[in-house]
Scaffold this motif. Structure first.
Motif, PDB file in Angstrom:
ATOM      1  N   GLY A  11       1.213  12.211  -9.480  1.00  0.00           N
ATOM      2  CA  GLY A  11       0.464  13.449  -9.330  1.00  0.00           C
ATOM      3  C   GLY A  11       1.382  14.647  -9.145  1.00  0.00           C
ATOM      4  N   ALA A  12       2.446  14.475  -8.353  1.00  0.00           N
ATOM      5  CA  ALA A  12       3.374  15.577  -8.102  1.00  0.00           C
ATOM      6  C   ALA A  12       4.100  15.997  -9.377  1.00  0.00           C
ATOM      7  CB  ALA A  12       4.382  15.173  -7.032  1.00  0.00           C
ATOM      8  N   LEU A  13       4.368  15.033 -10.257  1.00  0.00           N
ATOM      9  CA  LEU A  13       5.061  15.322 -11.512  1.00  0.00           C
ATOM     10  C   LEU A  13       4.109  15.708 -12.636  1.00  0.00           C
ATOM     11  CD1 LEU A  13       7.723  12.444 -11.475  1.00  0.00           C
ATOM     12  CD2 LEU A  13       8.053  14.855 -10.889  1.00  0.00           C
ATOM     13  N   GLY A  14       2.806  15.725 -12.334  1.00  0.00           N
ATOM     14  CA  GLY A  14       1.820  16.119 -13.340  1.00  0.00           C
ATOM     15  C   GLY A  14       1.553  15.068 -14.394  1.00  0.00           C
ATOM     16  N   LYS A  15       1.828  13.803 -14.059  1.00  0.00           N
ATOM     17  CA  LYS A  15       1.577  12.712 -15.002  1.00  0.00           C
ATOM     18  C   LYS A  15       0.123  12.268 -14.893  1.00  0.00           C
ATOM     19  CE  LYS A  15       5.904  12.520 -16.257  1.00  0.00           C
ATOM     20  NZ  LYS A  15       6.325  12.958 -17.613  1.00  0.00           N
ATOM     21  N   GLU A  16      -0.629  12.373 -15.998  1.00  0.00           N
ATOM     22  CA  GLU A  16      -2.036  12.006 -15.978  1.00  0.00           C
ATOM     23  C   GLU A  16      -2.219  10.498 -16.099  1.00  0.00           C
ATOM     24  OE1 GLU A  16      -4.051  14.131 -19.001  1.00  0.00           O
ATOM     25  OE2 GLU A  16      -3.754  16.087 -18.071  1.00  0.00           O
ATOM     26  N   LEU A  17      -3.322  10.005 -15.540  1.00  0.00           N
ATOM     27  CA  LEU A  17      -3.648   8.592 -15.679  1.00  0.00           C
ATOM     28  C   LEU A  17      -4.047   8.308 -17.117  1.00  0.00           C
ATOM     29  CD1 LEU A  17      -5.680   7.821 -12.434  1.00  0.00           C
ATOM     30  CD2 LEU A  17      -3.401   7.012 -13.010  1.00  0.00           C
ATOM     31  N   GLY A  20       0.815  -1.223   0.000  1.00  0.00           N
ATOM     32  CA  GLY A  20       0.000   0.000   0.000  1.00  0.00           C
ATOM     33  C   GLY A  20       0.841   1.261   0.000  1.00  0.00           C
ATOM     34  N   LEU A  21       1.926   1.243   0.784  1.00  0.00           N
ATOM     35  CA  LEU A  21       2.835   2.395   0.789  1.00  0.00           C
ATOM     36  C   LEU A  21       3.488   2.590  -0.577  1.00  0.00           C
ATOM     37  CD1 LEU A  21       4.596   1.998   4.272  1.00  0.00           C
ATOM     38  CD2 LEU A  21       3.034   3.815   3.566  1.00  0.00           C
ATOM     39  N   GLY A  22       3.828   1.478  -1.221  1.00  0.00           N
ATOM     40  CA  GLY A  22       4.416   1.569  -2.561  1.00  0.00           C
ATOM     41  C   GLY A  22       3.450   2.198  -3.557  1.00  0.00           C
ATOM     42  N   ILE A  23       2.174   1.813  -3.445  1.00  0.00           N
ATOM     43  CA  ILE A  23       1.161   2.379  -4.334  1.00  0.00           C
ATOM     44  C   ILE A  23       0.974   3.870  -4.057  1.00  0.00           C
ATOM     45  CG2 ILE A  23      -1.307   2.345  -4.923  1.00  0.00           C
ATOM     46  CD1 ILE A  23      -1.265  -0.661  -4.367  1.00  0.00           C
ATOM     47  N   LEU A  24       0.929   4.239  -2.759  1.00  0.00           N
ATOM     48  CA  LEU A  24       0.769   5.652  -2.401  1.00  0.00           C
ATOM     49  C   LEU A  24       1.926   6.490  -2.949  1.00  0.00           C
ATOM     50  CD1 LEU A  24      -0.508   5.486   1.294  1.00  0.00           C
ATOM     51  CD2 LEU A  24      -1.764   6.290  -0.713  1.00  0.00           C
ATOM     52  N   TRP A  25       3.149   5.988  -2.792  1.00  0.00           N
ATOM     53  CA  TRP A  25       4.304   6.717  -3.295  1.00  0.00           C
ATOM     54  C   TRP A  25       4.265   6.820  -4.827  1.00  0.00           C
ATOM     55  CZ3 TRP A  25       7.846   9.803  -1.341  1.00  0.00           C
ATOM     56  CH2 TRP A  25       8.063   9.789   0.033  1.00  0.00           C
ATOM     57  N   THR A  26       3.918   5.722  -5.482  1.00  0.00           N
ATOM     58  CA  THR A  26       3.893   5.720  -6.952  1.00  0.00           C
ATOM     59  C   THR A  26       2.847   6.688  -7.494  1.00  0.00           C
ATOM     60  OG1 THR A  26       4.598   3.404  -6.981  1.00  0.00           O
ATOM     61  CG2 THR A  26       3.627   4.281  -8.995  1.00  0.00           C
ATOM     62  N   MET A  27       1.601   6.569  -7.008  1.00  0.00           N
ATOM     63  CA  MET A  27       0.522   7.430  -7.509  1.00  0.00           C
ATOM     64  C   MET A  27       0.741   8.882  -7.078  1.00  0.00           C
ATOM     65  SD  MET A  27      -0.951   5.043  -9.090  1.00  0.00           S
ATOM     66  CE  MET A  27      -2.375   5.906  -9.759  1.00  0.00           C
ATOM     67  N   GLY A  28       1.250   9.064  -5.846  1.00  0.00           N
ATOM     68  CA  GLY A  28       1.527  10.420  -5.379  1.00  0.00           C
ATOM     69  C   GLY A  28       2.606  11.104  -6.196  1.00  0.00           C
ATOM     70  N   LEU A  29       3.649  10.330  -6.548  1.00  0.00           N
ATOM     71  CA  LEU A  29       4.725  10.890  -7.362  1.00  0.00           C
ATOM     72  C   LEU A  29       4.233  11.239  -8.764  1.00  0.00           C
ATOM     73  CD1 LEU A  29       7.736  11.557  -7.191  1.00  0.00           C
ATOM     74  CD2 LEU A  29       8.236   9.274  -8.067  1.00  0.00           C
TER      75      LEU A  29
END
Length: 216
Positions: free
Chosen positions: A193-199, A182-191
């Motif tokens: 978002g922080a870098l402006g990468k859209e889904l 779960g922490l890995g997913i939070l870091w991945t998706m959060g990063l």
């Protein structure tokens, strides 16, 4: 736009309102509809004049509307491209910009915006609107994958937790394994978002993939 008769005052007025509204979307370079087109004609003196296919004052008299429709359906570059042969449907074409304000335009977001703009306008009774083109295909595919993800992700996580528990025989161990994932997913998706990468269509499935691979 599909209807019983395209050449009525209410339908043509709606086509005009929609064409102008779509043309105002910042990411749309140009919106083309039959109500805003002009045709070049000879003035009889060797020159050329430009006449609107549909006048600014849309006629209300049935005979004038019938005459307008008959004249438009005689134009071979209109029939089959922007209007059907039987005069029951017309096509609006939106050309989407590649970039806007220095940023690459998301065709998915423009497709969603076109739907919202269209939905805000009051429509005549019996009128149907269909959407087509690559942006709407991408929008439907992305939204469909997100819907599937919301429905299937809990089942995937639940089954993996159950398998970990059955394998290790410990609730704490299962919680620890899933917590690290779960922490890995939070870091991945959060990063992202922080870098402006859209889904995208691919990255929307990333959480489930990370759960499966991380748990393994």
């Amino acid at each position: 736009i599909e209807t019983d008769n395209l050449f009525t005052h209410d339908t043509l007025a709606f086509v005009r309102r929609l064409t102008l509204a779509l043309d105002e979307i910042p990411e749309v370079a140009n919106a083309t509809g039959i109500t805003e087109l002009t045709v070049a004609e000879s003035d009889g003196k060797g020159g050329t004049i430009h006449r609107r296919l549909v006048p600014l004052e849309i006629p209300t008299a049935p005979d004038k509307l019938a005459e307008l429709g008959a004249g438009m359906l005689r134009l071979d570059y209109i029939v089959g491209a922007l209007a059907s042969e039987d005069g029951t449907s017309t096509r609006l074409i939106c050309q989407i910009k590649v970039e806007h304000e220095g940023k690459r335009v998301s065709t998915k977001k423009v497709a969603e915006q076109i739907r919202r703009v269209t939905a805000r306008l009051s429509q005549p009774n019996g009128l149907k609107i269909h959407y087509g083109g690559a942006p709407f295909i991408a929008e439907e595919a992305a939204n469909g994958s997100q819907r599937d993800l919301k429905e299937l992700a809990p089942w995937v996580c639940g089954i993996i937790v159950l398998l970990i528990f059955l394998s290790l025989g410990s609730i704490k161990a299962a919680a620890l394994a899933l917590g690290s994932v779960g922490l890995g997913i939070l870091w991945t998706m959060g990063l992202m978002g922080a870098l402006g990468k859209e889904l995208t269509l691919i990255s929307t499935s990333l959480p489930v993939i990370l759960v499966a691979l991380g748990s393994a």
